[in-house]
Design an enzyme around this catalytic site. Structure first.
Site: not given
Ligand code: MSP
Length: 509
Positions: A22, A25, A130, A133, A147, A150, A299, A302
Site C-alpha cells: 500500500h 510501504h 503482540c 508487531c 499494544c 495495534h 495510520k 491493513k
Molecule cells: N517486516 C517488518 C520489517 C522487517 S525489516 C528487517 C515490517 N514489515 S511491514 O510490512 O509491516 O512494514 C514495512 C515498512 O512499511 C515499515 O517501515 C513501516 O513503517 C512501513 N509502513 C507501513 N505502513 C505505513 C504507513 N501507513 N506509513 C508509512 N510507512 C508505513 O515491519
C-alpha cells in the site's frame, strides 16, 4: 562534480507478506529509490536492497485464512511487491526474500556463531506477545493494557526458549549512540531510543518452539525450534551481500543506510546493532526513520482497513507525479495525513502551474522565435547574474538536504528555482523584445538563460521524476542521459529542440 569511487548502500525494510503493498510501504521504497538515484547521479557507486519478510506467526495466520500454505501465500504476495515496485519505477539492485536458501544458511551460521560464543542461553519465559508487531512487549510500552501500535491485547505466552544476551550490550549501545550524532536520524528518534535505554535492557527471545510455530528457520543447535522472525529478518541486510566472505559485503557494508518507518525503530536501533556487535561487526552507518502516512489521522494499515492503493494514484498523477507528491507532502520523519484533494491542489500548483508552465512557455517561445534551436547566449547582465547566483545556492541546498535525508527539502528548493525563473521570464518580457529586431541578441540571451536553467532543473529532479526527465531532455535537444553537468551555461547552443507535450496536464478536483 563527480565523486568517483564513493560508495553507498541503501536498504528498505523487508515487507511482511501478510498484506498487499500500500501507500505506506511505497513511501519507504520510493524514498530509498530516489536517494539511491541521487547518489548515482552524484557519482557514487551504489547498491539498493529491498525484499520481503516471509516467516512468523502473522504470515501463517494470513495464509490459513486463505487456505494456502505459508510458502504458496508468500510467493503470491512477494510477487505483488515486485510488480508494484516495477510499476512505481523502483530500480533496486536486489530483491531478497527471507525464504531464500542463501539467506537461511547465513542466518543459521550466525546463530551458530553467537551460540558457540556463549551468547545464547535456554530459559523458561513468560511474556506478552503482540502478533501484529511480532515481538514481546514490555509492560511499560502498553497503553491501557493494549499494544500502542495495534490497539490489541497482547497474548500471555509462557514457554521455554532461547535468548540472546542483548542486555550485556546496553552500555556499549548508549555510548555508541552518544558518540555518533547522526547514527539515528531525525533527532526525535535518537532521543526516543536513548530514553528507552535508560531502563534496563532485557535479553532477546530468539526462538519459537516448532510445536507452536514451525514456519521459520530451524535453529542449527536445536531442531525443535525455529528462529524468531526479527532475528531472521534483520540479518537480510548482510545476508543479501553474501556475509561474511562475499565481495558485495566487503564492498558495501561499511556504507549502509537503512530507511525504516517509526514502528520498527526498536528492532533496528536496539536489536540489530547489538546483533551486529555480537558477531564482531560495526553497526550500520545510518538509520533514517520516517513517520506514517495516515488516513483521517489513523495510520494507514491493513489491520485498520484504511489503506490507499498507490496504483489508483498513479492513474491520476502518473508515476512521476505520485513520486513527486509523496516526497513533497511529507516532512521526512513526521507523520502526514493523506488527502486526495490536497494532492490534487499541490500537483496543480507546483507541477502544472509552476514548473509545467515554465517549461511550456520557455520552450514554445524559443522554438517559435529561434527556428527550433537553442539560441546563442551573448552578454549576461545583472539580472541574469543574480538569478544564476540564487540557482547555485538552491543547488547547494538540494545537495545538503540529500546528505541529511531531508528529502522534502529537495522538492522545495527545486520549486523555488522554478518560481525564480518564472519571475525572471515575466520581468524581462521577452515577448516585447521579440517584436524588435535590434533586440535579438538580448532575446537570445534571456531565452538561453531560461533553457539552461530548465536543463539544470531537469537533472536535479530526474531521480524523483525519471520518466518526465527523459521527455524534457528530448524537448531541449539535450542528451541528458550522458550529461549530468550541473554547472551553469552548459547547454550547447544550436541544438534542435522539439515542441513539448503538456508534461503535467491540470487535474480537476
Ligand atoms: N517486516 C517488518 C520489517 C522487517 S525489516 C528487517 C515490517 N514489515 S511491514 O510490512 O509491516 O512494514 C514495512 C515498512 O512499511 C515499515 O517501515 C513501516 O513503517 C512501513 N509502513 C507501513 N505502513 C505505513 C504507513 N501507513 N506509513 C508509512 N510507512 C508505513 O515491519
Amino acid at each position: 562534480m563527480n565523486k568517483q569511487n564513493e560508495v553507498f548502500y541503501i536498504t528498505t525494510p523487508l515487507y511482511y507478506v501478510n498484506s498487499h503493498p500500500h501507500l505506506g510501504h511505497s513511501y519507504s521504497t520510493i524514498v530509498a529509490d530516489i536517494i539511491n538515484r541521487y547518489k548515482k547521479l552524484f557519482g557514487f557507486q551504489t547498491y539498493f536492497l529491498t525484499g520481503t519478510d516471509e516467516h512468523g506467526q502473522k504470515i501463517v495466520e494470513a495464509a490459513n485464512k486463505e487456505n494456502k500454505s505459508p510458502k504458496e501465500f508468500a510467493d503470491e504476495i512477494s510477487n505483488e511487491f515486485k510488480e508494484m515496485w516495477q510499476k512505481l519505477g523502483i530500480e533496486y539492485s536486489q530483491f531478497i526474500r527471507t525464504t531464500d536458501d542463501s539467506h537461511k544458511r547465513i542466518v543459521q551460521s550466525i546463530l551458530q556463531k553467537v551460540y558457540d560464543n556463549g551468547e545464547i542461553y535456554f530459559a523458561e519465559y513468560e511474556g506478552l506477545y503482540c502478533v501484529g508487531c511480532e515481538r514481546f512487549l514490555d509492560e511499560r510500552e502498553l497503553v491501557d493494557g493494549n499494544c500502542p501500535e495495534h490497539g490489541t491485547k497482547p497474548t500471555l505466552i509462557k514457554e521455554s526458549n532461547y535468548f540472546f544476551k542483548m542486555s550485556k550490550y546496553q552500555d556499549w549501545l548508549i555510548d555508541y549512540i552518544n558518540k555518533h550524532n547522526n547514527f539515528i536520524f531525525p533527532e526525535q528518534y535518537r532521543k526516543e531510543i536513548l530514553s528507552f535505554l535508560k531502563e534496563p535492557l532485557k535479553d532477546l527471545c530468539i526462538s519459537r518452539p516448532k510445536d507452536r510455530l514451525d514456519w521459520g528457520i530451524e535453529l542449527p543447535f536445536d531442531k525443535k525450534y525455529v528462529t524468531y522472525v526479527w532475528f531472521d529478518a534483520l540479518i537480510n541486510y548482510i545476508s543479501a551481500l553474501g556475509y561474511p566472505d562475499g565481495n558485495l559485503f566487503k564492498e558495501y557494508w561499511k556504507y549502509s543506510h537503512h530507511i525504516i518507518g517509526k514502528d520498527i525503530l526498536k528492532a533496528h536501533a536496539v536489536y540489530w546493532p547489538t546483533m551486529l556487535k555480537a558477531i564482531g561487526l560495526e553497526p550500520m552507518r545510518k538509520l533514517a526513520v520516517h513517520g506514517y502516512w495516515n488516513n483521517k489521522s489513523m495510520k494507514m494499515s491493513k489491520s485498520i482497513g484504511n489503506v490507499v492503493n498507490p496504483l489508483e494514484l498513479v492513474n491520476i498523477f502518473g508515476v512521476d507525479g505520485l513520486r513527486f507528491l509523496l516526497i513533497s507532502e511529507m516532512v521526512f520523519g513526521k507523520d502526514a495525513d493523506f488527502r486526495l484533494d490536497s494532492f490534487i491542489t499541490s500537483y496543480n500548483a507546483h507541477l502544472a502551474n509552476n514548473f509545467g508552465n515554465l517549461v511550456s512557455r520557455v520552450i514554445n517561445f524559443t522554438i517559435k522565435n529561434f527556428d527550433c534551436m537553442v539560441p546563442e547566449c551573448s552578454e549576461l547582465t545583472d539580472i541574469e547574474h543574480v538569478l544564476q547566483e540564487k540557482v547555485t545556492e538552491k543547488i547547494d541546498c538540494i545537495k545538503n538536504a540529500l546528505d541529511s535525508f531531508q528529502i522534502h527539502e529537495i522538492v522545495k528548493n527545486f520549486l523555488e528555482i522554478s518560481t525564480l525563473t518564472n519571475q525572471y521570464f515575466d520581468k524581462t518580457e521577452p515577448w516585447k523584445l521579440a517584436k524588435n529586431d535590434e533586440q535579438r541578441d538580448r532575446l537570445g540571451s534571456i531565452l538561453y538563460t531560461c533553457c539552461d536553467i530548465i536543463r539544470i532543473m531537469n537533472i536535479l529532479i530526474s531521480p524523483v521524476m525519471p520518466n518526465i526527465s527523459l521527455s524534457l531532455a528530448k524537448y531541449l535537444g539535450y542528451d541528458f542521459v550522458k550529461t549530468t553537468e550541473l554547472d551553469l551555461n552548459q547547454l550547447p547552443s544550436g541544438q534542435l529542440m522539439s515542441k513539448p507535450e503538456s508534461l503535467f496536464p491540470r487535474i480537476e478536483q
